[in-house]
Design a protein around this motif. Structure first.
Motif, PDB file in Angstrom:
ATOM      1  N   TRP A 206      31.123  48.969  -6.928  1.00  0.00           N
ATOM      2  CA  TRP A 206      32.095  48.283  -7.783  1.00  0.00           C
ATOM      3  C   TRP A 206      33.171  47.586  -6.951  1.00  0.00           C
ATOM      4  O   TRP A 206      33.426  46.390  -7.104  1.00  0.00           O
ATOM      5  CB  TRP A 206      32.717  49.286  -8.737  1.00  0.00           C
ATOM      6  N   GLU A 207      33.816  48.334  -6.068  1.00  0.00           N
ATOM      7  CA  GLU A 207      34.944  47.785  -5.318  1.00  0.00           C
ATOM      8  C   GLU A 207      34.519  46.729  -4.299  1.00  0.00           C
ATOM      9  O   GLU A 207      35.290  45.819  -3.981  1.00  0.00           O
ATOM     10  CB  GLU A 207      35.719  48.904  -4.627  1.00  0.00           C
ATOM     11  N   LEU A 208      33.283  46.831  -3.776  1.00  0.00           N
ATOM     12  CA  LEU A 208      32.807  45.864  -2.796  1.00  0.00           C
ATOM     13  C   LEU A 208      32.110  44.666  -3.436  1.00  0.00           C
ATOM     14  O   LEU A 208      31.573  43.808  -2.729  1.00  0.00           O
ATOM     15  CB  LEU A 208      31.866  46.544  -1.800  1.00  0.00           C
ATOM     16  N   GLY A 209      32.121  44.595  -4.760  1.00  0.00           N
ATOM     17  CA  GLY A 209      31.639  43.399  -5.441  1.00  0.00           C
ATOM     18  C   GLY A 209      30.147  43.306  -5.655  1.00  0.00           C
ATOM     19  O   GLY A 209      29.604  42.202  -5.781  1.00  0.00           O
ATOM     20  N   ALA A 210      29.448  44.436  -5.725  1.00  0.00           N
ATOM     21  CA  ALA A 210      28.002  44.399  -5.973  1.00  0.00           C
ATOM     22  C   ALA A 210      27.713  43.994  -7.421  1.00  0.00           C
ATOM     23  O   ALA A 210      28.508  44.262  -8.325  1.00  0.00           O
ATOM     24  CB  ALA A 210      27.383  45.764  -5.687  1.00  0.00           C
ATOM     25  N   TRP A 211      26.578  43.360  -7.614  1.00  0.00           N
ATOM     26  CA  TRP A 211      26.155  43.010  -8.974  1.00  0.00           C
ATOM     27  C   TRP A 211      25.665  44.247  -9.710  1.00  0.00           C
ATOM     28  O   TRP A 211      25.934  44.441 -10.881  1.00  0.00           O
ATOM     29  CB  TRP A 211      25.048  41.963  -8.916  1.00  0.00           C
ATOM     30  N   ASP A 212      24.932  45.124  -8.988  1.00  0.00           N
ATOM     31  CA  ASP A 212      24.453  46.369  -9.586  1.00  0.00           C
ATOM     32  C   ASP A 212      24.289  47.427  -8.497  1.00  0.00           C
ATOM     33  O   ASP A 212      24.345  47.125  -7.297  1.00  0.00           O
ATOM     34  CB  ASP A 212      23.140  46.177 -10.364  1.00  0.00           C
ATOM     35  N   VAL A 213      24.111  48.658  -8.927  1.00  0.00           N
ATOM     36  CA  VAL A 213      23.837  49.781  -8.037  1.00  0.00           C
ATOM     37  C   VAL A 213      22.556  50.436  -8.538  1.00  0.00           C
ATOM     38  O   VAL A 213      22.491  50.884  -9.683  1.00  0.00           O
ATOM     39  CB  VAL A 213      24.997  50.805  -8.031  1.00  0.00           C
ATOM     40  N   ALA A 214      21.529  50.472  -7.685  1.00  0.00           N
ATOM     41  CA  ALA A 214      20.215  50.992  -8.088  1.00  0.00           C
ATOM     42  C   ALA A 214      19.997  52.367  -7.469  1.00  0.00           C
ATOM     43  O   ALA A 214      20.013  52.511  -6.244  1.00  0.00           O
ATOM     44  CB  ALA A 214      19.115  50.035  -7.653  1.00  0.00           C
ATOM     45  N   ARG A 215      19.780  53.364  -8.321  1.00  0.00           N
ATOM     46  CA  ARG A 215      19.530  54.723  -7.857  1.00  0.00           C
ATOM     47  C   ARG A 215      18.041  55.047  -7.968  1.00  0.00           C
ATOM     48  O   ARG A 215      17.443  54.883  -9.028  1.00  0.00           O
ATOM     49  CB  ARG A 215      20.321  55.733  -8.686  1.00  0.00           C
ATOM     50  N   ALA A 216      17.462  55.507  -6.860  1.00  0.00           N
ATOM     51  CA  ALA A 216      16.044  55.879  -6.842  1.00  0.00           C
ATOM     52  C   ALA A 216      15.917  57.374  -6.622  1.00  0.00           C
ATOM     53  O   ALA A 216      16.628  57.957  -5.799  1.00  0.00           O
ATOM     54  CB  ALA A 216      15.304  55.120  -5.741  1.00  0.00           C
ATOM     55  N   GLU A 217      15.010  58.008  -7.362  1.00  0.00           N
ATOM     56  CA  GLU A 217      14.697  59.426  -7.202  1.00  0.00           C
ATOM     57  C   GLU A 217      13.296  59.539  -6.610  1.00  0.00           C
ATOM     58  O   GLU A 217      12.351  58.955  -7.130  1.00  0.00           O
ATOM     59  CB  GLU A 217      14.746  60.150  -8.545  1.00  0.00           C
ATOM     60  N   ARG A 218      13.198  60.287  -5.511  1.00  0.00           N
ATOM     61  CA  ARG A 218      11.898  60.459  -4.852  1.00  0.00           C
ATOM     62  C   ARG A 218      11.592  61.943  -4.726  1.00  0.00           C
ATOM     63  O   ARG A 218      12.476  62.739  -4.407  1.00  0.00           O
ATOM     64  CB  ARG A 218      11.899  59.793  -3.486  1.00  0.00           C
ATOM     65  N   ALA A 219      10.321  62.278  -4.949  1.00  0.00           N
ATOM     66  CA  ALA A 219       9.933  63.692  -4.984  1.00  0.00           C
ATOM     67  C   ALA A 219       9.913  64.332  -3.611  1.00  0.00           C
ATOM     68  O   ALA A 219      10.118  65.531  -3.486  1.00  0.00           O
ATOM     69  CB  ALA A 219       8.569  63.837  -5.660  1.00  0.00           C
ATOM     70  N   GLY A 220       9.661  63.554  -2.553  1.00  0.00           N
ATOM     71  CA  GLY A 220       9.622  64.161  -1.225  1.00  0.00           C
ATOM     72  C   GLY A 220       9.187  63.190  -0.163  1.00  0.00           C
ATOM     73  O   GLY A 220       8.389  62.288  -0.427  1.00  0.00           O
ATOM     74  N   CYS A 221       9.707  63.385   1.048  1.00  0.00           N
ATOM     75  CA  CYS A 221       9.370  62.481   2.151  1.00  0.00           C
ATOM     76  C   CYS A 221       7.922  62.621   2.594  1.00  0.00           C
ATOM     77  O   CYS A 221       7.432  61.792   3.367  1.00  0.00           O
ATOM     78  CB  CYS A 221      10.300  62.743   3.338  1.00  0.00           C
ATOM     79  N   ALA A 222       7.244  63.700   2.218  1.00  0.00           N
ATOM     80  CA  ALA A 222       5.875  63.911   2.664  1.00  0.00           C
ATOM     81  C   ALA A 222       4.847  63.321   1.705  1.00  0.00           C
ATOM     82  O   ALA A 222       3.656  63.313   2.007  1.00  0.00           O
ATOM     83  CB  ALA A 222       5.608  65.408   2.842  1.00  0.00           C
ATOM     84  N   ARG A 223       5.273  62.826   0.558  1.00  0.00           N
ATOM     85  CA  ARG A 223       4.325  62.301  -0.421  1.00  0.00           C
ATOM     86  C   ARG A 223       3.777  60.957   0.036  1.00  0.00           C
ATOM     87  O   ARG A 223       4.531  60.093   0.485  1.00  0.00           O
ATOM     88  CB  ARG A 223       4.995  62.128  -1.791  1.00  0.00           C
ATOM     89  N   PRO A 224       2.463  60.739  -0.077  1.00  0.00           N
ATOM     90  CA  PRO A 224       1.878  59.448   0.299  1.00  0.00           C
ATOM     91  C   PRO A 224       2.528  58.316  -0.490  1.00  0.00           C
ATOM     92  O   PRO A 224       2.744  58.414  -1.691  1.00  0.00           O
ATOM     93  CB  PRO A 224       0.390  59.608  -0.082  1.00  0.00           C
ATOM     94  N   GLY A 225       2.861  57.247   0.192  1.00  0.00           N
ATOM     95  CA  GLY A 225       3.470  56.099  -0.457  1.00  0.00           C
ATOM     96  C   GLY A 225       4.976  56.179  -0.583  1.00  0.00           C
ATOM     97  O   GLY A 225       5.624  55.191  -0.883  1.00  0.00           O
ATOM     98  N   GLU A 226       5.553  57.379  -0.371  1.00  0.00           N
ATOM     99  CA  GLU A 226       6.994  57.535  -0.499  1.00  0.00           C
ATOM    100  C   GLU A 226       7.665  57.888   0.826  1.00  0.00           C
ATOM    101  O   GLU A 226       8.887  57.818   0.937  1.00  0.00           O
ATOM    102  CB  GLU A 226       7.335  58.624  -1.524  1.00  0.00           C
ATOM    103  N   ALA A 227       6.887  58.268   1.807  1.00  0.00           N
ATOM    104  CA  ALA A 227       7.461  58.771   3.056  1.00  0.00           C
ATOM    105  C   ALA A 227       8.345  57.730   3.732  1.00  0.00           C
ATOM    106  O   ALA A 227       9.469  58.027   4.141  1.00  0.00           O
ATOM    107  CB  ALA A 227       6.348  59.210   4.003  1.00  0.00           C
ATOM    108  N   LEU A 228       7.863  56.494   3.864  1.00  0.00           N
ATOM    109  CA  LEU A 228       8.620  55.471   4.572  1.00  0.00           C
ATOM    110  C   LEU A 228       9.918  55.145   3.839  1.00  0.00           C
ATOM    111  O   LEU A 228      10.986  55.021   4.451  1.00  0.00           O
ATOM    112  CB  LEU A 228       7.774  54.214   4.741  1.00  0.00           C
TER     113      LEU A 228
END
Length: 208
Positions: free
Chosen positions: A87-109
């Motif tokens: 908000w204070e730095l002037g972003a248009w939006d803030v996107a929050r992502a939830e990930r199940a785990g760094c070891a899951r295929p496709g989500e690790a990177l």
């Protein structure tokens, strides 16, 4: 939480504009919170270190991952801090992502990148610099418990000033606190994305 202060301190010290900012943590009490600053710019590579030679190549400036001097007490506090920074730095939006785990295929990177632990060299180019003392422990915990990240692209000291269509922003690209939106609790499923739109299009404001 001194999230905004940490970001502001490094914006002042670095003359380059920012492309985006990522805030990340693991949904467990008393764990660290990290912020990664994604710079927009290139470093010149020369064959010899003199002023006269022309550069032979340009390499991207690495992102910088930093610890925030705060350990997570509850997700609402972190949610609010990330939204307030956007908000204070002037972003248009803030996107929050939830990930199940760094070891899951496709989500690790994506998980490693959010936490500031992306491999330092990718395709011979250094993509990130990490100043996180306990990153290995945090990544190990994230493989079991997942991670949360907040991404925003700010106008203030960023590259988006020329493309901004936000009626709420003055010339310097900042907003007066506090953020007018309330946090929405994560689903807890380790999956999903929530986008908090904090900007207002100029055309919408004129229409009203």
């Amino acid at each position: 939480m001194n999230l905004l202060e940490t970001i502001a301190e490094h914006i002042t010290a670095q003359p380059l504009p920012l492309f985006a900012i990522t805030v990340a943590g693991v949904p467990c009490p008393h764990t660290p919170v990290n912020v990664t600053l994604h710079w927009h710019g290139f470093a010149e590579e020369k064959l010899i270190e003199l002023e006269e030679p022309e550069p032979v190549a340009f390499t991207p400036i690495p992102s910088l991952a930093l610890p925030v001097t705060h350990r997570l007490s509850d997700l609402t506090t972190l949610d609010r801090a990330a939204m307030e920074a956007g908000w204070e730095l002037g972003a248009w939006d803030v996107a929050r992502a939830e990930r199940a785990g760094c070891a899951r295929p496709g989500e690790a990177l994506e998980c490693l990148q959010a936490l500031g632990s992306l491999p330092c060299v990718l395709n011979v180019v250094q993509v990130s610099i990490t100043e996180l003392p306990d990153i290995d422990d945090l990544v190990s915990l994230a493989t079991r418990r997942g991670c949360l990240s907040w991404l925003f692209r700010q106008v203030h000291c960023g590259i988006w000033a020329q493309t901004s269509n936000d009626a709420t922003l003055p010339a310097d690209g900042t907003r007066v606190p506090p953020c007018l939106l309330e946090p929405i609790p994560p689903s807890g499923s380790g999956r999903g994305k929530t986008v908090f739109c904090v900007g207002t299009p100029k055309a919408t404001l004129l229409a009203n």
